[in-house]
Design an enzyme around this catalytic site. Structure first.
Site, PDB file in Angstrom:
ATOM      1  N   HIS A 122       0.876  -1.176   0.000  1.00  0.00           N
ATOM      2  CA  HIS A 122       0.000   0.000   0.000  1.00  0.00           C
ATOM      3  C   HIS A 122       0.914   1.228   0.000  1.00  0.00           C
ATOM      4  CE1 HIS A 122      -2.756   2.993   1.817  1.00  0.00           C
ATOM      5  NE2 HIS A 122      -3.749   2.192   1.482  1.00  0.00           N
ATOM      6  N   ASP A 199       3.144  -4.731   8.087  1.00  0.00           N
ATOM      7  CA  ASP A 199       1.935  -3.916   7.997  1.00  0.00           C
ATOM      8  C   ASP A 199       0.729  -4.852   8.086  1.00  0.00           C
ATOM      9  OD1 ASP A 199      -0.272  -2.500   7.169  1.00  0.00           O
ATOM     10  OD2 ASP A 199       0.622  -1.761   5.309  1.00  0.00           O
ATOM     11  N   GLN A 202      -4.461  -5.132   6.818  1.00  0.00           N
ATOM     12  CA  GLN A 202      -5.483  -5.990   6.197  1.00  0.00           C
ATOM     13  C   GLN A 202      -5.495  -7.402   6.785  1.00  0.00           C
ATOM     14  OE1 GLN A 202      -7.809  -5.073   4.100  1.00  0.00           O
ATOM     15  NE2 GLN A 202      -7.067  -3.040   3.578  1.00  0.00           N
ATOM     16  N   LYS A 225     -10.360  -0.486  10.407  1.00  0.00           N
ATOM     17  CA  LYS A 225     -10.460  -1.665   9.537  1.00  0.00           C
ATOM     18  C   LYS A 225     -10.754  -2.924  10.352  1.00  0.00           C
ATOM     19  CE  LYS A 225      -7.236   0.080   6.033  1.00  0.00           C
ATOM     20  NZ  LYS A 225      -8.084   0.459   4.894  1.00  0.00           N
ATOM     21  N   CYS A 363      -4.805   2.334  -3.881  1.00  0.00           N
ATOM     22  CA  CYS A 363      -3.650   2.892  -3.145  1.00  0.00           C
ATOM     23  C   CYS A 363      -2.442   1.976  -3.251  1.00  0.00           C
ATOM     24  CB  CYS A 363      -3.977   3.140  -1.666  1.00  0.00           C
ATOM     25  SG  CYS A 363      -5.100   4.482  -1.417  1.00  0.00           S
TER      26      CYS A 363
HETATM   27  N1  PLP Z   1      -1.648  -0.694   4.756  1.00  0.00           N
HETATM   28  C1  PLP Z   1      -2.568  -1.404   4.108  1.00  0.00           C
HETATM   29  C2  PLP Z   1      -2.224  -2.786   3.641  1.00  0.00           C
HETATM   30  C3  PLP Z   1      -3.833  -0.865   3.878  1.00  0.00           C
HETATM   31  O1  PLP Z   1      -4.760  -1.575   3.220  1.00  0.00           O
HETATM   32  C4  PLP Z   1      -4.113   0.440   4.338  1.00  0.00           C
HETATM   33  C5  PLP Z   1      -5.429   1.062   4.050  1.00  0.00           C
HETATM   34  O2  PLP Z   1      -6.132   0.684   3.145  1.00  0.00           O
HETATM   35  C6  PLP Z   1      -3.113   1.139   5.015  1.00  0.00           C
HETATM   36  C7  PLP Z   1      -1.894   0.544   5.221  1.00  0.00           C
HETATM   37  C8  PLP Z   1      -3.347   2.520   5.546  1.00  0.00           C
HETATM   38  O3  PLP Z   1      -4.330   2.500   6.525  1.00  0.00           O
HETATM   39  P1  PLP Z   1      -4.920   3.861   7.140  1.00  0.00           P
HETATM   40  O4  PLP Z   1      -5.415   4.658   5.978  1.00  0.00           O
HETATM   41  O5  PLP Z   1      -6.007   3.404   8.048  1.00  0.00           O
HETATM   42  O6  PLP Z   1      -3.793   4.534   7.861  1.00  0.00           O
END
Ligand code: PLP
Length: 405
Positions: A122, A199, A202, A225, A363
């Site tokens: 992401h 990370d 998800q 999430k 993204c």
């Molecule tokens: N990392 C992953 C794999 C994501 O899917 C997302 C959001 O879609 C993020 C990071 C960023 O999350 P946030 O926008 O809640 O900070």
């Protein structure tokens, strides 16, 4: 076996109608809905113990502080972290990664050093590392993605050098649904003497996460999430690193002693929690984690596997539909393209049928471009979705094709 009807009744928004049709919400990868226990907890917090934490000697402040630190305990137990002081509250996954990239970067990354990320990340796990590499004169190295949407593990092994300082990879791909073998990825990093950030944005909502079992050095996720509120997230980090890393923001609560000349810093985790934190968000997120636990993480995983298998079979049966991301281990995310219909047309027509899917780069532009496109349609499901909703999606896509081809 989960009682899906009963579960859905706990999520008031699922009863919504859009354009007069029942909402079919298949955008859970972007954000999840909130069960009543979370909504009630937020209401309770604002109506019975709203007061700034760690600051007052009065009863409300004390109650708020106890609830906030209780939420930290809940997170610690949920991911099986060794120490509660290793749980830092942030505003979300993005903030957690930026914290590590900045602060770890300040302490451990110099000119000529290397950082490994993957092509699957992401943007939140790409851009902060590009920023630190640019600032420090370091080099970003990339683990490629194979055609099925898994990481090229052979290439990963070859990326290490004596200058590698950290690896940062996602547990689960938000665009493809791939579940990465994070234990193995971590072991390889450690065999090379390199710490790793995972990370979990998800992953946390779909299965058991045990940071001691993975043995990762940093793990992070967002509250929104995982059925909790927005504006709250978690960073877990091993104290051996967190103690060495400088604070990344200055202000109240992260200080020990302040004079006009200099400041000494508070101990973990407060060193990384400058200013008034989202203490109510933390309490709401803890309620969401408790809800998941009581619903049953294993049961949720089984239910989601059923949904994924059913949806994959249904969508595979539609002529001209190409699924992107066919890894053997996936969460219930299906990204796809239609041969003769533009993704935005499809997304907009599905919306008019009450079906919410995500269209675009997800993204994750480098990953999407790697599959030869500038965007996909993504259906991201979770345990409260139903087989009937998947049928509605499949029928909707067929209708879109009839209208547009
Ligand atoms: N990392 C992953 C794999 C994501 O899917 C997302 C959001 O879609 C993020 C990071 C960023 O999350 P946030 O926008 O809640 O900070």
């Amino acid at each position: 076996m989960l009682n899906i009807e009963e579960i859905r009744s706990q999520f008031p928004i699922l009863q919504t109608r859009v354009y007069g049709r029942p909402l079919v919400y298949l955008d859970n990868g972007a954000t999840t809905h909130k069960p009543l226990v979370v909504l009630n907890k937020l209401q309770e917090a604002y109506t019975s113990f709203n007061s700034n934490v760690h600051r007052g000697v009065h009863a409300l402040s004390d109650k708020a502080s106890v609830e906030y630190e209780g939420a930290r305990e809940t997170v610690k137990r949920f991911i099986n972290a060794p120490l509660v002081s290793e749980i830092i509250f942030t505003s979300g996954a993005t903030a957690s990664i930026n914290l590590v990239a900045f602060s770890f970067g300040e302490r451990y990354i110099s000119a000529g050093d290397e950082v490994i990320i993957s092509e699957m990340e992401h943007h939140a796990n790409i851009v902060p590392w590009q920023m630190v590499c640019k600032r420090k004169g370091a080099v970003l190295k990339i683990i490629p993605v194979l055609d099925d949407g898994t990481l090229d593990m052979e290439r990963y092994r070859e990326l290490f050098s004596s200058r590698t300082r950290i690896v940062a990879v996602t547990h689960v791909s938000n665009a493809l649904g791939t579940i990465n073998p994070v234990r193995e990825i971590t072991r390889i990093a450690h065999d090379n003497g390199v710490p790793i950030l995972i990370d979990g944005a998800q992953a946390i909502q779909h299965g058991n996460v045990d940071v001691q079992d993975i043995d990762c050095d940093f793990y992070l996720f967002s509250g929104h999430k995982v059925y909790g509120p927005t504006g709250i997230g978690v960073l877990y980090g091993k104290s051996e690193y967190l103690n060495e890393m400088p604070p990344w923001q200055g202000g109240g609560d992260m200080v020990d002693r302040v004079t006009l000349e200099e400041t000494t810093f508070n101990e973990l985790p407060f060193k990384f929690e400058a200013g008034t934190t989202n203490f109510i968000g933390a309490v709401g997120m803890a309620a969401a984690l408790d809800y998941l636990k009581s619903t049953g993480i294993e049961e949720i995983g089984l239910r989601e596997k059923e949904l994924l298998d059913y949806a994959t079979r249904k969508l595979e049966g539609i002529e001209g539909l190409r699924i992107i991301g066919t890894a053997p281990e996936k969460i219930p995310i299906i990204s796809f393209l239609l041969e003769k219909v533009h993704m935005y047309d499809a997304g907009m027509i599905l919306d008019k049928m009450g079906i919410a899917v995500r269209t675009g780069t997800q993204c994750a532009q480098p990953l999407i471009n790697r599959f030869g496109t500038d965007g996909v349609i993504r259906a991201s499901m979770t345990f409260y979705n139903t087989m009937e909703e998947i049928d509605a999606l499949a029928a909707g896509i067929v209708k879109v094709k009839e209208m547009m081809e």
